[in-house]
Every structure is written in C-alpha cells, then in structure tokens.
Scaffold this active site. Structure first.
Site: not given
Length: 389
Positions: A174-180, A304, A254
């Site tokens: 669940c990658a957006a917005p891609g920081g991790k 979070c 995440d």
C-alpha cells in the site's frame, strides 16, 4: 522535527480581519506551509485604515457607503488572521463564519478576494504568506528536492526495521505516496527491485513522480488491489501483478487504517463504524502478504493509528492464523513496547514498537537521549516485524 513542532509555540495576537481555510489546509499551516489559494474558504470583509478614515471624515453619502463596500474586500497586502474550519461547515465564498474554528496564525494576503471567488479561472498559488504562524515549524518545501524526502520519524524507522538488502525483491503493498518505497530503494542502494502497489490511479502517479525525482531506478509501480496480488496460477510468470506465491524476499504492509495517530489533526470526523471497518481489510491484506513472502522472508506490518484492534489485536490474530510467522526483534527500537489487552505475552509486547502522539511538555526531557524520548510527541504509529519460517 516533531519535538520542534510541538514546543516552539508563539504568542500571536489575533486580528480583526479573519480568513477561514479548510481543516486540511490548517493542518498544513501548522506543519510550516503557507496558505495556498484553493484552501481559502471564506474571506470576511476587511476594513483597511484608508477605508476607515473615509467613513470618519467624509459625508457618508449613499455614494460613499457604496464605495466602502466596493473597497472593503481583502486586497493584496492585507494582514489577516487565519482560522481553520474544524467541522467543514463554512460555505465557500462566505464573508463571515460563526462556526467552530482554530486559530493558526497571521499572514499577508497575496491575492484579492475577487480572484478567489469571482474568477472563471481555478485559483492556484500562495494565497496568504504566513508571517506569524502559531507554531514555528520551518517549511522544507523545495529544499534539496532531488536529494531529500521529508518523513515523520516512525515512517523512517519502518524502512530500517524491514532491513532491505541490495539485490533483493521487495514488495510495498500500500505504497502511496511512495515515501517508504523510495526510502527502501535508497537503503538498498537502488540495487534490486522494489515493487510498489496501490489501487488508486492518481496516487500511483505520485509514487512515480517521487521515485523519478530521487533518481531511483529500482522502483516499479503498478495500479493494483493488493488483496488480489497473489496469482491463482503459481506457474504464471509475469512482470507485474498478480504475482506467484513466494515472490518476494521482504514485504511491507503499511496498511490502510483509521489514521488516528496523524498530527497535526484539526478535527476528528470519523464515525465508530468507519474506524471499525479497517480490521477486515487489514486481515485480507495480511493473507496476501504471507502468501507472497518467501520462506525465510521478513514481513513488516505498520499503521499510523493507535487503536488496539488495528495493532496488537492484528498481531495476535496473525500469529494464531499463520503458524509460520514468528515475531522478531526490531532494529532500531526507539519506540515504546506494545499495549497490553490483546492476549500477547510480555515478551511479545517488548518486540513490538509503538509511537505515541501525546505532547511531552516537560522541558527537562529534551536533554535525555533520543532513544529515551522518541516514542512520545511524534505521530501515533505501530510496527510489528515477522519472520516466515
């Protein structure tokens, strides 16, 4: 950064000229942003000194009164107080608002009211440049954009806990917005493959933009529902999803969550039904994650939020549902241990990592080592690390 944000609070005097912005915009201001024009909801009539003197010394004829209303709108250069609409009840274009608001600071208008609410063109750009924010949190917008990506401390910790190594194949479900995603690729030295999935098309574009901005070539992005990311045909070999079982060395889940740990947060708009709706989705994603992970691989689950149901209860459920999973120590471990109440043993709780959003106002704690105070005064966050045996 989070400690700086919470402690450097200023005594700012509220002005009579008020502008109302949306809750999301207000939260951004508390993080150090200026007010962008689309975030402005209401701009009440602002009486400038010139207009006031007109009313005092002129004859106040009908023409003079009309002139007052014509010139009373917010103009470029006006100093205004900015308030955030906490309940989302302010009508766009209103000239006054008596609802529930929060003061976030003072700023100087960069636009006129007419250009916001009386124009055929979409409003864009900075609308109010903050000069006296309530919290002094410096803006990092445009600072080393090709070299740095701003993240909250717990979000940075997640990438290190996952522990990606050069040459491995990693899945960010669940990658957006891609920081991790980008952080994982950077830890690997951009050697290997980081597959980023998200089911919302415009969010996928954001991941690609961030990876390109940071010159990361190992990131591959797909618009796909991660609950369906496991192929029903194990022999099927494709570059993109769905993938055969046991395709990845490490998986980051995440998960979508109630987000109750996010801060600053202007208002709580969640219903109990909505908060309770995330647990089934998280478990569906868990099923896919375990199937996609290789034997001997690492799965990191994070949220979070602060609820027991989405954190420790999910860990207890996962250990019972998937006997192949065992909890692992986390490195670094600078957060607090897990919360009791989900049936986990004390030694299992010590392997978990919790970060709390509560403010820590005790100034004496600022001299303590980071690992002794890093689990407080951040966003609320939870991390669990599993090994697939």
């Amino acid at each position: 950064m989070t400690s700086l944000f919470s402690r450097v609070v200023r005594a700012v005097k509220q002005l009579s000229s008020e502008v109302v912005v949306g809750a999301q915009c207000g939260s951004a201001v508390l993080r150090g942003a200026h007010v962008f024009t689309p975030g402005i909801i209401a701009s009440p009539k602002c009486k400038s000194p010139v207009v006031q003197s007109m009313l005092l010394y002129n004859t106040r004829s009908a023409c003079d009164v009309f002139l007052f209303f014509l010139r009373a709108d917010m103009k470029t250069g006006d100093v205004v107080s900015v308030f955030s609409d906490l309940e989302g009840k302010c009508t766009r274009g209103a000239t006054s608002f008596q609802g529930k608001t929060a003061f976030v600071g003072n700023g100087v208008s960069e636009v006129e009211r007419s250009s916001i609410f009386c124009s055929d063109k979409p409003a864009k750009g900075v609308g109010i440049r903050m000069v006296e924010p309530l919290y002094w949190s410096p803006s990092f917008d445009g600072v080393l954009p090709n070299l740095a990506f701003l993240q909250n401390l717990p979000s940075v910790v997640v990438g290190h806990v996952l522990g990606p190594r050069p040459g491995e194949r990693i899945l960010d479900m669940c990658a957006a917005p891609g920081g991790k995603t980008c952080h994982i690729a950077a830890i690997m030295g951009d050697q290997g493959e980081v597959v980023a999935l998200d089911r919302i098309r415009n969010k996928i574009d954001r991941i690609r933009q961030n990876a390109q901005m940071l010159h990361l070539r190992s990131v591959k992005v797909y618009c796909f529902n991660s609950t369906q990311a496991v192929s029903s045909d194990p022999a099927l070999q494709t570059e993109g999803p769905p993938f055969p079982p046991e395709s990845f060395d490490r998986v980051l889940l995440d998960a979508p969550c109630s987000g109750l740990g996010q801060r600053p947060n202007m208002a709580c708009t969640w219903s109990l039904k909505e908060i309770c709706s995330y647990q089934p989705l998280q478990r569906n994603l868990f099923h896919a994650a375990v199937r996609l992970l290789k034997k001997g691989g690492v799965l990191v689950y994070s949220t979070c939020t602060v609820t027991l149901a989405e954190n420790e209860e999910q860990v207890a459920w996962a250990l019972k549902t998937f006997p192949c999973l065992t909890l692992q120590p986390q490195e670094p471990h600078i957060g607090g241990e897990g919360m009791p109440g989900a049936g986990l043993a004390p030694e299992q709780l010590r392997l978990l990592q919790r970060f709390s959003p509560e403010l820590t106002w005790d100034q004496t704690q600022t001299t303590a080592p980071l690992h002794c105070r890093a689990d407080k005064d951040t966003i609320g966050f939870f991390i669990a690390k599993f090994l697939k045996n």
